[in-house]
Design an enzyme around this catalytic site. Structure first.
Site, PDB file in Angstrom:
ATOM      1  N   LYS A  14       0.857  -1.190   0.000  1.00  0.00           N
ATOM      2  CA  LYS A  14       0.000   0.000   0.000  1.00  0.00           C
ATOM      3  C   LYS A  14       0.888   1.233   0.000  1.00  0.00           C
ATOM      4  O   LYS A  14       2.060   1.207   0.391  1.00  0.00           O
ATOM      5  CB  LYS A  14      -0.939   0.013   1.207  1.00  0.00           C
ATOM      6  CG  LYS A  14      -0.270   0.012   2.587  1.00  0.00           C
ATOM      7  CD  LYS A  14       0.230   1.359   3.085  1.00  0.00           C
ATOM      8  CE  LYS A  14       0.851   1.269   4.476  1.00  0.00           C
ATOM      9  NZ  LYS A  14       1.598   2.496   4.878  1.00  0.00           N
ATOM     10  N   ASP A 139      -3.574  -0.643  10.486  1.00  0.00           N
ATOM     11  CA  ASP A 139      -3.738  -0.618   9.033  1.00  0.00           C
ATOM     12  C   ASP A 139      -4.039  -1.995   8.447  1.00  0.00           C
ATOM     13  O   ASP A 139      -4.087  -2.141   7.230  1.00  0.00           O
ATOM     14  CB  ASP A 139      -2.521   0.011   8.340  1.00  0.00           C
ATOM     15  CG  ASP A 139      -1.219  -0.714   8.631  1.00  0.00           C
ATOM     16  OD1 ASP A 139      -1.221  -1.608   9.495  1.00  0.00           O
ATOM     17  OD2 ASP A 139      -0.198  -0.379   8.002  1.00  0.00           O
TER      18      ASP A 139
END
Length: 286
Positions: A14, A139
């Site tokens: 990411k 996350d």
């Protein structure tokens, strides 16, 4: 269980397209705003299913004990909370660098939750898996949900987003960032004003960690300065990787071809839908 071995589960990287620290809770956790987007550049996990309940990691990153691996911890958490009696050998093939701001460990954990939930027929829905994911890290839920997202709170309040999907050149400086050190830095800005997603699309936003990381890690400063000669560049997460967006793949690769000798970098496409969702759709229910 569907089969003895299930291969090719992606755990994508990411990027944090921006990252503001907007405050700090009484318990010490930082409040933030960020925009997560995936890359088509991934670790890969294979799962060999076991009937005896044991969870092992025969293949994994050097220097990280299996007991400390987030993928192993994710499997153990899923097994405990779902009540299944199955086990698995987790073969983790690392491609994403460690402590680089790309979310490698968190993504491995999320892929493990999603894959074993299907392979073990544990029956948890996406919301339940995301709740487990939050116990592993702030996350991890975005990787479980599998869509680019505007994130707030400590990173767990997610709103699906659809930013442009350019080609990125990601440069990996020759250092590893100690995340806890950066979060505890006295000079870290902790009161950035919140913005809206519309204001981000209009060009606002930065990464509050960048000033701190530049000061402590000259390799990151050097990479940012070099990349900014090619395009607007930014730190992802708390570092160490830096990235810049390009409209064309060929332009990104041209910049890559000029990388200084001895540096490491790669080109990848931004994607708002995680490749993990495509792999999940291809796997028959257990």
């Amino acid at each position: 269980m569907t089969s003895a071995v299930s291969r090719g589960w992606p755990a994508p990287a990411k990027l944090n397209l921006f990252l503001h620290i907007t405050g700090r809770r009484a318990d010490g956790y930082h409040l933030l705003q960020t925009l997560f987007q995936f890359l088509d550049y991934s670790d890969t996990l294979d799962f060999e299913l076991r009937g005896n309940g044991q969870i092992t990691r025969p293949t994994g990153p050097a220097g990280i004990a299996a007991a400390d691996d987030l993928a192993v911890r994710a499997a153990q958490l899923l097994r405990t909370r779902s009540g299944v009696r199955h086990g698995a050998d987790i073969h983790l093939h690392k491609r994403l660098p460690h402590q680089a701001g790309l979310g490698g460990g968190s993504s491995d954990a999320a892929t493990t939750l999603v894959a074993l939930n299907r392979l073990w027929a544990a029956g948890l829905d996406t919301g339940e898996l995301a709740a487990l994911a939050l116990e592993l890290g702030a996350d991890v839920p975005v990787f479980v949900r599998g869509h680019a997202a505007w994130a707030e709170g400590v990173g767990e309040i997610l709103t699906p987003a659809d930013p442009p999907e350019p080609w990125y050149l990601v440069v990996q400086p020759n250092c590893q960032i100690v995340t806890r050190e950066i979060f505890q830095a006295p000079d870290l800005t902790r009161n950035s004003a919140p913005i809206t997603i519309a204001r981000f699309y209009a060009g606002e936003g930065h990464n509050d960690f960048e000033v701190v990381v530049r000061e402590r890690y000259p390799q990151v400063a050097e990479a940012l300065d070099w990349l900014r000669q090619k395009a607007a560049a930014r730190l992802t997460g708390s570092g160490a990787c830096v990235f810049a967006a390009f409209e064309r793949k060929t332009t990104a690769h041209h910049a890559l071809s000029e990388l200084p000798r001895g540096w490491r970098a790669f080109v990848a496409r931004g994607c708002n839908r995680s490749p993990l969702l495509s792999r999940l759709a291809a796997e028959p229910a257990g």
